[in-house]
Design a protein around this motif. Structure first.
Motif, short mmCIF file in Angstrom:
data_model
loop_
_atom_site.label_atom_id
_atom_site.label_comp_id
_atom_site.label_asym_id
_atom_site.label_seq_id
_atom_site.Cartn_x
_atom_site.Cartn_y
_atom_site.Cartn_z
N ILE A 140 52.41 -26.63 13.39
CA ILE A 140 53.02 -26.83 11.82
C ILE A 140 51.47 -26.83 10.78
O ILE A 140 51.09 -26.14 10.51
N SER A 141 50.99 -27.85 11.73
CA SER A 141 49.41 -28.29 11.25
C SER A 141 48.28 -26.75 11.63
O SER A 141 47.80 -26.80 10.65
N LEU A 142 48.77 -26.43 12.41
CA LEU A 142 47.88 -25.01 12.56
C LEU A 142 47.56 -24.41 11.51
O LEU A 142 46.82 -23.38 10.83
N VAL A 143 48.92 -24.03 11.13
CA VAL A 143 49.34 -23.44 10.11
C VAL A 143 48.85 -23.00 8.38
O VAL A 143 48.13 -22.70 8.60
N LEU A 144 49.07 -24.78 8.80
CA LEU A 144 49.45 -24.67 6.39
C LEU A 144 48.29 -25.99 6.77
O LEU A 144 47.33 -25.96 5.95
N ASP A 145 46.93 -25.93 7.97
CA ASP A 145 46.37 -27.25 7.61
C ASP A 145 45.15 -26.30 8.11
O ASP A 145 44.04 -26.63 6.78
N GLN A 146 45.10 -25.45 8.87
CA GLN A 146 44.07 -24.59 9.86
C GLN A 146 43.68 -23.44 8.82
O GLN A 146 42.50 -22.72 9.24
N GLY A 147 44.57 -23.40 8.33
CA GLY A 147 44.69 -22.20 7.45
C GLY A 147 44.76 -20.26 8.72
O GLY A 147 44.97 -19.19 8.75
N CYS A 148 45.32 -20.88 9.85
CA CYS A 148 45.66 -19.52 10.86
C CYS A 148 47.06 -19.32 10.12
O CYS A 148 48.27 -19.72 9.35
N THR A 149 47.46 -18.06 10.28
CA THR A 149 48.65 -17.21 10.22
C THR A 149 49.90 -17.60 11.01
O THR A 149 49.62 -17.76 12.54
N ASN A 154 58.25 -18.12 19.44
CA ASN A 154 58.91 -16.87 19.19
C ASN A 154 58.17 -17.19 17.45
O ASN A 154 58.50 -18.68 16.93
N ALA A 155 57.88 -16.01 16.76
CA ALA A 155 57.27 -16.23 15.37
C ALA A 155 58.31 -16.82 13.86
O ALA A 155 57.93 -17.68 13.13
N SER A 156 58.80 -16.66 13.90
CA SER A 156 60.64 -16.51 13.68
C SER A 156 61.10 -18.26 14.06
O SER A 156 61.25 -18.83 12.65
N MET A 157 60.59 -18.44 15.14
CA MET A 157 61.05 -20.16 14.72
C MET A 157 59.76 -20.70 14.55
O MET A 157 60.38 -21.91 13.70
N LEU A 158 58.71 -20.43 14.80
CA LEU A 158 57.34 -21.19 13.96
C LEU A 158 57.40 -21.59 12.46
O LEU A 158 57.49 -22.31 12.05
N ARG A 159 58.61 -20.09 11.52
CA ARG A 159 58.20 -20.13 10.54
C ARG A 159 59.93 -21.12 10.08
O ARG A 159 59.78 -21.92 8.58
N ARG A 160 60.75 -21.32 11.14
CA ARG A 160 61.55 -21.78 10.77
C ARG A 160 61.65 -23.48 10.85
O ARG A 160 61.73 -24.26 9.84
N TRP A 161 60.60 -23.97 11.73
CA TRP A 161 60.19 -25.01 11.58
C TRP A 161 58.86 -25.56 10.46
O TRP A 161 59.14 -26.76 9.95
N ILE A 162 57.99 -24.94 10.27
CA ILE A 162 57.39 -24.72 9.01
C ILE A 162 58.51 -25.18 7.61
O ILE A 162 58.62 -25.71 6.80
N ARG A 163 60.31 -24.29 8.11
CA ARG A 163 59.94 -24.00 6.70
C ARG A 163 61.33 -25.27 6.67
O ARG A 163 60.97 -26.29 5.34
N GLU A 164 61.84 -26.24 8.17
CA GLU A 164 62.51 -27.13 7.75
C GLU A 164 61.50 -28.46 7.91
O GLU A 164 61.90 -29.62 6.44
N TYR A 165 60.14 -28.61 7.78
CA TYR A 165 58.95 -29.27 7.73
C TYR A 165 58.90 -29.50 6.13
O TYR A 165 59.16 -30.66 5.17
#
Length: 98
Positions: A16-25, A36-47
């Motif tokens: 999650i930090s890589l996406v939100l803090d580091q600016g990676c997609t 899986n990208a959808s799983m990562l997006r779900r983790w971000i949403r839950e967080y």
């Protein structure tokens, strides 16, 4: 049958930090971490929806309310057992006095 892979809380928070803090997609991170990208997006949403720091508790780690309910259920079982024992004792002593 495939075994479902489980990820640690630290792994999820790092991803999650890589996406939100580091600016990676999410797609880049999921590809690099082989998830899986959808799983990562779900983790971000839950967080992001988590207010009380309860995201990614893991198995067996209960919220405060769940822990309270568990303790109350244990207490109820104990009290019901004590009640049953007292009833049986009452019947036993009632027979003894006759």
């Amino acid at each position: 049958m495939t075994v479902r892979k489980q990820y640690t809380k630290e792994f999820k928070l790092d991803a999650i930090s890589l996406v939100l803090d580091q600016g990676c997609t999410a797609t880049e991170v999921s590809r690099n971490l082989e998830i899986n990208a959808s799983m990562l997006r779900r983790w971000i949403r839950e967080y992001q929806q988590d207010d009380a720091g309860q995201a990614f508790r893991g198995n067996g780690k209960l919220t405060l309310e769940q822990e309270e309910i568990r303790k109350l259920k244990i207490r109820i079982k104990r009290l019901e057992m004590e009640k049953r024992i007292l009833k049986e004792a009452t019947v036993f002593f009632a027979k003894e006095t006759k």
